[in-house]
Scaffold this active site. Structure first.
Site, PDB file in Angstrom:
ATOM      1  N   ASP A 199       0.813  -1.213   0.000  1.00  0.00           N
ATOM      2  CA  ASP A 199       0.000   0.000   0.000  1.00  0.00           C
ATOM      3  C   ASP A 199       0.848   1.264   0.000  1.00  0.00           C
ATOM      4  OD1 ASP A 199      -2.624   1.195   0.103  1.00  0.00           O
ATOM      5  OD2 ASP A 199      -2.162   1.798   2.151  1.00  0.00           O
ATOM      6  N   ARG A 200       2.134   1.165   0.379  1.00  0.00           N
ATOM      7  CA  ARG A 200       2.993   2.344   0.419  1.00  0.00           C
ATOM      8  C   ARG A 200       3.435   2.785  -0.970  1.00  0.00           C
ATOM      9  NH1 ARG A 200       2.243   5.045   5.025  1.00  0.00           N
ATOM     10  NH2 ARG A 200       2.344   3.652   6.822  1.00  0.00           N
ATOM     11  N   MET A 280      -8.048   5.409   2.929  1.00  0.00           N
ATOM     12  CA  MET A 280      -8.205   6.596   2.087  1.00  0.00           C
ATOM     13  C   MET A 280      -6.966   6.904   1.265  1.00  0.00           C
ATOM     14  SD  MET A 280     -11.270   7.651   2.544  1.00  0.00           S
ATOM     15  CE  MET A 280     -11.106   9.216   1.697  1.00  0.00           C
ATOM     16  N   ARG A 281      -5.895   6.115   1.435  1.00  0.00           N
ATOM     17  CA  ARG A 281      -4.669   6.422   0.698  1.00  0.00           C
ATOM     18  C   ARG A 281      -4.894   6.320  -0.813  1.00  0.00           C
ATOM     19  NH1 ARG A 281      -1.216   3.609   3.392  1.00  0.00           N
ATOM     20  NH2 ARG A 281      -0.203   5.312   4.506  1.00  0.00           N
ATOM     21  N   ALA A 282      -5.715   5.381  -1.235  1.00  0.00           N
ATOM     22  CA  ALA A 282      -5.961   5.212  -2.667  1.00  0.00           C
ATOM     23  C   ALA A 282      -6.595   6.467  -3.262  1.00  0.00           C
ATOM     24  CB  ALA A 282      -6.859   4.001  -2.910  1.00  0.00           C
TER      25      ALA A 282
END
Length: 707
Positions: A199-200, A280-282
């Protein structure tokens, strides 16, 4: 450390043939580092590393404070810089660094090292910067990132999240800024990444070698030309590199003026919700990527096509629900979502065919392949039309639609097992593969004793991380200091050493390092019975579901896995030991059944595989998991041969467990007898479940008595 500026010129970025998605993702990060980096997934030999290393030559130079080892910016130096406080002085301009993190790097090499001896005796923070400090304001490149040790992954996660690196050694701490563009490459056949690290990465791309002969010819031609004369080859592409460098600078200058309207934001949020991505990173990455795409195209407004391309780059690796899901995106669903949430409000820049700055075409030639008009691989002649480094956004290729594997249909009930005498291999006696049952959470199976293998989550081991169990003299470079043991070793000698001040007089011989106990990853070798006695559809589906569950458990515990199957007249190494549990699941799904039960052949093949693996990695202890009903019918004296093979494995100390698949009202208990010969434990399919209330707490140590 590897930088992009050596005596031998890097292979030019504009000379890379094809791979439009990869080049676009890298260029978007060059335009806007806030996008968050790139993960490049692909088979070996696809020039992943070549393209990444070539990127650094296109990045703008950075201004640094002269003499600062941590690349502080003159306009805003880090107030906590270990080399600070900085006074006004010389400003140096240097190329953007690309720092390469080796897979086998130590923790001190990554974050830096403190001189504990000086810290204790002099109170001085003598700090030697690591690779995170070198990568500050540059690129951190991790080749084979999926093979990186877990503790290094944790350090990368912390630095990427906080923009700083913290080094703690028994109360002595150093902090420095560490903001970098993270770029990783990996071959999925060697295992997947942990979800936290996955995800990073802001964007992900899949690359594969072209199947077009003309394009492959062009790749070879250019590579041979570069190897023969690197400097001359780079000079021929210098004009193309300068043009691309200028376009990156122009896009960076335009980026702050790009408007992300409410309609585009609504499409981004709706797309992330539709694909059920976590967190919410996406959404944030998609917004930044769409903005960078608009700037790259020379526009000041984000259009629907920018949102679509951003989704194809930012979402595939975030929609995986378990390790066996293939990354990918349903483009039809994406288009439906964008149409649904984009129809209410049209954007002002609604041209049907918006044109980016610069003409169409790939780097160095006509079209995305980048081949020159004459097929020679040379850049266009001076005075000819300059071509954009990528096709216009309306023609940009998209990620292939990769659907997640569908859950197989439930097996039919009431089918009879195949006769033992059925022939093997495509004959009438062989049954087609059946789907695996629903996976479940399994009990942990441990290897007894205390190992010293790679960090993991299965068996007890001496590791660099974990709870402290004692102290010892350092064996080589000092690792984790055991402070109290060091003080106790130095205290009796203070008067003889002439101590007069408050500081403790510490010598090298006084230092003690902590002995820690954690858990290691093991080699889990599955030996699966695929004979006729296991061939009833309901039964084999349950067996495959159990093995699939154990594979999932191996993934979570950072194990290597291997798969041996036996049926008919022999045994087959279906999957050599690997870190890719996805490959194991794929082999299991395709496994047919039928024929006799050559149990001894399966055990002997396991013995040979383990012998070879011990020579490759003696510290990784094996765990043998035999999935069978215990019947042995293949070859002469099958039971005698099977018992002899089991005793051979037991004599070498191989930890083992037998998963008893016997079913029906009358049970022979043959799997239990096999477990006794292996000096291991037998558990039923029901007992394998972690949530089974009737199962006893068992480990591989089970029935095996301590030697």
């Amino acid at each position: 450390m590897t930088t992009a500026h050596n005596t031998t010129p890097q292979y030019p970025f504009t000379a890379v043939v094809g791979m439009d998605d990869l080049r676009l993702a890298l260029l978007l990060n060059a335009v806007s580092p806030a996008v968050g980096g790139v993960l490049v997934r692909g088979e070996k030999g696809t020039a992943k590393s070549t393209a990444v290393r070539a990127l650094s030559a296109l990045m703008p130079a950075v201004d640094v404070i002269g003499g600062c080892r941590f690349a502080c910016a003159p306009a805003a130096p880090d107030p906590g810089c270990p080399d600070g406080p900085h006074e006004r002085g010389a400003v140096e301009e240097r190329p953007t660094r690309m720092v390469e993190l080796p897979v086998g790097a130590s923790e001190d090499r990554l974050v830096g090292a403190l001189d504990i001896e000086r810290a204790l005796s002099e109170g001085v923070k003598a700090f030697e910067p690591g690779l995170l400090a070198d990568a500050h304001r540059g690129i951190l490149y991790v080749d084979e990132v999926n093979l990186l040790h877990d503790h290094l992954v944790d350090l990368l996660l912390d630095a990427a999240a906080m923009g700083a690196s913290y080094v703690e050694r028994e109360g002595v701490s150093v902090r420095h800024a560490a903001r970098f563009l993270l770029v990783g490459t990996m071959n999925p056949e060697e295992g997947e990444l942990r979800p936290q690290l996955l995800d990073r990465f802001g964007l992900t791309v899949e690359v594969a070698a072209s199947r077009e002969p003309d394009q492959r010819v062009e790749v070879v031609r250019r590579r041979l030309a570069y190897d023969a004369d690197p400097a001359g080859f780079a000079a021929r592409w210098a004009a193309e590199e300068d043009a691309l460098r200028g376009r990156i600078a122009a896009a960076r200058e335009l980026l702050p003026r790009v408007t992300l309207g409410d309609a585009a934001l609504r499409q981004i949020a709706a797309t992330c919700a539709a694909f059920e991505v976590d967190g919410m990173r996406a959404d944030i990455v998609m917004a930044r990527t769409a903005t960078a795409l608009a700037a790259w195209a020379g526009r000041t407004e984000v259009l629907e096509e920018d949102v679509r391309q951003a989704a194809l780059l930012a979402l595939p690796h975030r929609r995986r629900r378990n390790p066996f899901d293939a990354p990918g995106l349903d483009e039809d669903k994406l288009d439906q979502t964008l149409e649904e949430f984009g129809a209410d409000e049209d954007t002002d820049g609604g041209d049907d065919d918006p044109e980016p700055d610069g003409p169409d075409g790939g780097p160095g030639g006509e079209g995305p392949d980048g081949g020159g008009p004459d097929g020679s691989g040379q850049p266009p002649q001076e005075g000819g039309p300059r071509e954009s480094p990528l096709p216009p956004e309306a023609e940009l290729p998209h990620q292939q639609d990769r659907e997640a594997p569908q859950t197989p249909q439930a097996p039919e009930q009431g089918e009879q097992p195949e006769p033992e005498s059925a022939p093997q291999g495509g004959a009438a006696g062989e049954k087609a593969a059946v789907g695996a049952g629903e996976p479940f959470r399994t009990r942990r199976l441990d290897v007894p004793g205390l190992g010293e293998g790679a960090d993991g989550r299965r068996s007890r081991a001496r590791t660099a991380h974990g709870r402290t169990t004692g102290a010892r003299r350092p064996q080589g470079a000092l690792g984790k200091l055991h402070l109290s043991a060091t003080v106790q070793a130095a205290a009796p000698h203070q008067r003889a050493r002439g101590r007069s001040g408050q500081g403790l007089v510490v010598r090298r011989d006084d230092l003690r390092e902590a002995v820690r106990e954690g858990r290691e990853g093991n080699l889990v070798l599955f030996v699966v019975d695929a004979s006729g006695s296991m061939a009833a559809r309901k039964r084999m589906s349950a067996v495959k579901g159990a093995v699939l569950s154990l594979l999932l458990d191996a993934y979570q515990r950072r194990d290597k896995i291997g798969l041996i199957t036996f049926r008919g007249t022999g045994a087959e190494l279906a999957l050599p030991p690997t870190s890719s549990v996805e490959a194991g699941a794929a082999r299991l799904e395709q496994l047919p059944t039928g024929g006799r039960t050559p149990l001894s052949e399966g055990l002997l093949r396991a013995h040979e595989v383990l012998r070879v693996e011990r020579m490759r990695d003696a510290s990784r202890r094996p765990l043998l998991v035999v999935v069978t009903d215990g019947r042995a019918t293949g070859g002469p004296e099958p039971v005698v041969r099977a018992n002899r093979a089991a005793r051979l494995l037991a004599g070498e100390g191989t930890a083992s467990v037998v998963v008893d698949c016997e079913a029906g009202p009358v049970r022979l208990g043959l799997a239990g007898e096999l477990a006794r010969e292996l000096q291991g434990t037998a558990i039923t399919l029901d007992e394998l479940r972690a949530d089974s209330v009737s199962a006893l707490v068992r480990t591989v140590q089970g029935n095996r008595k301590a030697a």
